[in-house]
Write an enzyme that holds these catalytic residues in place. Structure first.
Site, short mmCIF file in Angstrom:
data_model
loop_
_atom_site.label_atom_id
_atom_site.label_comp_id
_atom_site.label_asym_id
_atom_site.label_seq_id
_atom_site.Cartn_x
_atom_site.Cartn_y
_atom_site.Cartn_z
CB SER A 1 -1.11 0.32 1.31
OG SER A 1 -0.61 0.84 1.16
CB VAL B 1 20.41 36.62 -3.78
CG1 VAL B 1 20.68 38.10 -2.63
CG2 VAL B 1 21.97 36.01 -3.15
CB ILE C 1 20.68 29.10 -12.39
CG1 ILE C 1 21.68 29.38 -11.05
CG2 ILE C 1 21.15 31.34 -12.77
CD1 ILE C 1 22.10 30.50 -9.64
N GLY C 2 17.50 30.25 -13.11
CA GLY C 2 17.13 30.19 -14.99
C GLY C 2 15.63 29.18 -15.46
CB CYS D 1 13.08 31.96 -14.78
SG CYS D 1 14.89 32.80 -14.12
CB THR E 1 17.84 33.79 -15.37
OG1 THR E 1 17.49 34.57 -14.10
CG2 THR E 1 19.32 34.47 -15.04
N GLY F 1 6.64 27.12 -6.75
CA GLY F 1 6.14 29.02 -7.55
C GLY F 1 4.66 28.34 -8.47
P1 IMP Z 1 8.57 27.53 -10.60
O1 IMP Z 1 7.47 26.38 -9.30
O2 IMP Z 1 8.56 26.71 -12.50
O3 IMP Z 1 7.60 28.71 -10.59
O4 IMP Z 1 9.54 28.80 -9.72
C1 IMP Z 1 9.40 28.93 -8.38
C2 IMP Z 1 11.41 29.55 -8.73
O5 IMP Z 1 11.70 31.19 -9.87
C3 IMP Z 1 11.00 30.22 -7.25
O6 IMP Z 1 11.56 29.43 -6.38
C4 IMP Z 1 12.58 30.98 -7.79
O7 IMP Z 1 13.83 29.92 -7.71
C5 IMP Z 1 12.24 31.30 -9.52
N1 IMP Z 1 12.35 32.92 -9.21
C6 IMP Z 1 11.38 33.60 -9.07
N2 IMP Z 1 11.26 34.68 -9.43
C7 IMP Z 1 11.99 34.92 -10.45
C8 IMP Z 1 12.42 35.85 -11.39
O8 IMP Z 1 11.53 37.28 -10.95
N3 IMP Z 1 13.28 35.53 -12.51
C9 IMP Z 1 13.65 34.44 -12.12
N4 IMP Z 1 13.38 33.02 -11.20
C10 IMP Z 1 12.91 33.13 -10.24
#
Ligand code: IMP
Length: 351
Positions: free
Chosen positions: A26, A131, A182-183, A188, A190, A242
């Site tokens: 289960s 950051v 990152i990115g 995002c 980036t 997010g």
């Molecule tokens: P999601 O779950 O794919 O929507 O991504 C959420 C993540 O995107 C967050 O936890 C951050 O690490 C990242 N993030 C949030 N705001 C920004 C942004 O304006 N630019 C780049 N990355 C971001």
């Protein structure tokens, strides 16, 4: 000038996990508990991003009660942010729950030390040094300052990083867990703006090779429980989301409705023009976008579905815990034909 190594890098859709013999009768036998180190243990390995359209008191209450945690964003005065933390603890306490896990986000300059102390006094159970480019001298200085001010007993999450060198340095500078990617976030830009980044799953694979006492948070680009399970297989100890939690009753902001009756909420990157103008009055370089996402009701149901998906995922590899799963999971690469087959594909079929 040295040429970069032109390594290949994988993301979630590039891989699948190979099903294995299972003696799990289960899915309730599967534990989703994760130990992120230095006192932070989550029953559900899901963390809500420190964003102003995701994490305020309501999200912290629902995530905390479900066993995960939200990180209250830092785009507010210290007093307002701390009030969101204490309100969430107070409400969950009134509902009869033990203290829940709540993170408090801080930056790396200005009032961040005072902010960190006030958040902890208000009921935050861990901090997140938040950051965009965490592998940075200012992060090193901020972590040193925070450890001086609050000691070693508080769990500090930090990030974001994209490399093994990044996670190792942040661990050496005082972080207990590190947000990796990152990115790759859904909002995002980036990688488009700066050309920098490493695909999300590859970042987790690389960062999990760390030999430091630090845990890995797979952050951004996670679209479903399948991506979560792949992240755990690659070595993540928890995921940060997010978009998966956006558009819910618990996410900040109003439900909007257009002329056709379509209901939506706003979800935006914290480095988007919109967010910067909102919080600072102007914008500099922007590396995120603002989007409308469908309104989806309570996050509680979404979390229940995700938890079921994680349990099921672990059971396909015969694993009863995330730690066991990480040691037995077998991953393979799939072709784009395999990826097409992996998604629901009856719609659009030529009969
Ligand atoms: P999601 O779950 O794919 O929507 O991504 C959420 C993540 O995107 C967050 O936890 C951050 O690490 C990242 N993030 C949030 N705001 C920004 C942004 O304006 N630019 C780049 N990355 C971001």
């Amino acid at each position: 000038m040295t040429w970069p190594k032109l390594d290949e890098a994988l993301s979630y859709d590039d891989v699948l996990l190979i099903p294995q013999y299972s003696d799990i009768r289960s899915r309730t036998e599967v534990s989703t508990t994760t130990d992120l180190g230095n006192g932070l243990v989550l029953r559900l390995p899901i963390i809500a991003s420190p964003m102003d359209t995701i994490s305020e008191s309501a999200m912290a209450i629902s995530l905390g009660i479900a066993g995960g945690a939200a990180i209250i964003h830092r785009y507010n005065g210290i007093e307002m942010q701390s009030r969101m933390v204490s309100l969430a603890q107070e409400v969950s306490n009134q509902k009869g729950h033990d203290p829940i896990n709540i993170g408090g986000a801080v930056g790396i300059s200005g009032d961040f030390i005072e902010r960190a102390k006030t958040l902890l006094e208000s009921g935050a159970t861990f901090l997140c040094v938040d950051v965009a480019h965490g592998h940075h001298i200012l992060m090193e200085e901020a972590l040193a300052g925070l450890r001086d001010a609050i000691g070693n007993d508080v769990h500090i999450m930090a990030g974001n990083v994209a490399t093994l060198e990044g996670i190792n340095d942040l661990a050496d500078w005082g972080a207990d867990s590190v947000r990796c990617n990152i990115g790759g976030g859904s909002i995002c830009s980036t990688r488009v703006q700066t050309g920098h980044g490493v695909p999300g799953l590859q970042t987790v694979i690389d960062c999990s090779k760390t030999d430091r006492k630090v845990t890995v948070i797979a952050d951004g680009g996670i679209r479903n429980s399948g991506d979560m399970v792949k992240a755990f297989a690659a070595g993540a100890d928890a995921v940060m989301c997010g978009s998966l939690l956006a558009g819910t009753d618990e996410s900040p902001g109003k439900v909007m409705e257009d002329a056709n009756g379509y209901r939506w909420k706003n979800y935006r990157g914290m480095a988007s023009k919109e967010a910067q103008v909102n919080w600072r009055g102007n914008y500099s370089s922007y590396e995120g976008v603002s989007a409308r996402v469908p309104y989806r009701g309570s996050v509680v149901k979404i979390l229940e579905d995700l938890e079921r998906g994680i349990r099921s995922g672990l059971s396909y590899s015969g694993a009863r815990s995330i730690a066991e799963f990480q040691s037995v999971a077998k991953m393979l690469r799939q072709t784009s034909a395999g990826m097409g087959e992996s998604k629901t594909h009856i719609l659009g079929r030529q009969w």
